[in-house]
Design a protein around this motif. Sequence first.
Motif, short mmCIF file in Angstrom:
data_model
loop_
_atom_site.label_atom_id
_atom_site.label_comp_id
_atom_site.label_asym_id
_atom_site.label_seq_id
_atom_site.Cartn_x
_atom_site.Cartn_y
_atom_site.Cartn_z
N THR A 84 -4.20 -2.39 -11.07
CA THR A 84 -4.53 -2.48 -9.84
C THR A 84 -3.10 -2.76 -8.82
O THR A 84 -2.34 -3.40 -9.49
N ARG A 85 -2.80 -1.95 -7.85
CA ARG A 85 -1.95 -2.16 -7.07
C ARG A 85 -1.92 -3.81 -6.64
O ARG A 85 -2.75 -4.16 -6.26
N CYS A 86 -0.50 -4.26 -6.30
CA CYS A 86 -0.50 -5.35 -5.52
C CYS A 86 0.76 -5.64 -5.15
O CYS A 86 1.99 -4.80 -5.41
N ILE A 87 0.91 -6.63 -4.51
CA ILE A 87 2.56 -6.99 -4.04
C ILE A 87 2.99 -8.40 -4.62
O ILE A 87 2.11 -9.12 -4.45
N SER A 88 3.88 -8.28 -5.36
CA SER A 88 4.33 -9.64 -6.22
C SER A 88 6.02 -9.81 -5.83
O SER A 88 6.60 -8.76 -6.00
N TYR A 89 6.18 -10.96 -5.54
CA TYR A 89 7.85 -11.06 -5.45
C TYR A 89 8.32 -10.19 -4.09
O TYR A 89 9.15 -9.87 -4.19
N ASN A 90 7.23 -9.81 -3.37
CA ASN A 90 7.45 -9.21 -2.29
C ASN A 90 8.09 -7.63 -2.75
O ASN A 90 8.81 -7.07 -1.94
N MET A 91 7.50 -7.14 -3.68
CA MET A 91 7.76 -5.54 -4.13
C MET A 91 6.51 -5.22 -4.85
O MET A 91 5.67 -5.85 -5.10
N PRO A 92 6.63 -3.89 -4.57
CA PRO A 92 5.29 -3.13 -5.20
C PRO A 92 5.22 -3.37 -6.77
O PRO A 92 6.21 -3.70 -7.38
N ALA A 93 3.99 -3.84 -7.08
CA ALA A 93 3.78 -4.09 -8.66
C ALA A 93 2.30 -3.54 -8.89
O ALA A 93 1.60 -3.10 -8.22
N MET B 51 10.55 -10.01 6.10
CA MET B 51 9.34 -9.11 6.04
C MET B 51 8.57 -9.20 4.81
O MET B 51 8.95 -9.02 3.83
N ARG B 52 7.21 -9.59 4.89
CA ARG B 52 6.37 -9.57 4.00
C ARG B 52 5.60 -8.48 3.92
O ARG B 52 5.18 -8.03 4.93
N PHE B 53 5.52 -7.58 2.72
CA PHE B 53 4.55 -6.29 2.68
C PHE B 53 3.17 -6.86 2.21
O PHE B 53 2.91 -7.69 1.49
N ALA B 54 2.22 -6.08 2.68
CA ALA B 54 0.82 -6.05 2.29
C ALA B 54 0.33 -5.15 1.52
O ALA B 54 -0.71 -5.28 0.81
N SER B 55 1.16 -4.16 1.23
CA SER B 55 0.87 -3.13 0.55
C SER B 55 1.91 -2.32 -0.10
O SER B 55 2.94 -2.42 0.56
N HIS B 56 1.81 -1.39 -0.92
CA HIS B 56 2.88 -0.47 -1.68
C HIS B 56 3.26 0.31 -0.37
O HIS B 56 4.36 0.54 -0.30
N GLU B 57 2.32 0.92 0.33
CA GLU B 57 2.54 1.77 1.34
C GLU B 57 3.54 1.20 2.38
O GLU B 57 4.60 1.68 3.01
N ASP B 58 3.21 -0.10 2.49
CA ASP B 58 4.00 -0.72 3.81
C ASP B 58 5.52 -1.04 3.25
O ASP B 58 6.62 -0.85 3.97
N TYR B 59 5.59 -1.33 1.98
CA TYR B 59 6.90 -1.30 1.44
C TYR B 59 7.72 0.17 1.35
O TYR B 59 8.85 0.15 1.78
N PHE B 60 7.13 1.04 1.08
CA PHE B 60 7.45 2.58 0.90
C PHE B 60 8.01 2.89 2.25
O PHE B 60 8.99 3.55 2.23
N LEU B 61 7.52 2.18 3.39
CA LEU B 61 7.69 2.75 4.61
C LEU B 61 9.12 2.17 5.01
O LEU B 61 9.83 2.58 6.16
N THR B 62 9.57 1.34 4.43
CA THR B 62 10.87 0.42 4.67
C THR B 62 12.12 1.09 4.14
O THR B 62 13.34 0.82 4.04
N VAL B 63 11.99 2.04 3.00
CA VAL B 63 12.90 2.68 2.20
C VAL B 63 13.38 4.06 2.78
O VAL B 63 12.60 4.45 3.46
#
Length: 115
Positions: A36-45, A1-13
């Motif tokens: 600025t928020r970003c996704i890098s290496y498929n994690m919040p960054a 699964m590829r995340f588009a935002s921090h929030e997308d990632y947070f929903l999976t934990v």
Amino acid sequence: MRFASHEDYFLTVLPAVRPLLESIQQHVELFLPEATRCISYNMPAFRNNKRAFFYFAAFKHHIGVYPPVSGNAELIHKLTPYMGPKGNLSFSLNTQLPIDLIGQVSIALYQQYDI
């Protein structure tokens, strides 16, 4: 699964871990409003205007913060209990998150990667 935002990632934990990740996110933004928020290496960054400099992710038993801090001996000494073999940070989910220390890490990494 590829995340588009921090929030997308947070929903999976796990729901109990989300507030910890949100707290890290809020502290980085408090200390570094220009980041600025970003996704890098498929994690919040977070990135400065050049590159990602602060990554964080939830795992089964800990929250990881990457990459290692260098060039700040005093901060590195404070981080020693949380450092893994490669210098990455691991904060147990069974203890209180040292959020102010993580905020200091975000500042140090911002300065370290602002070249």
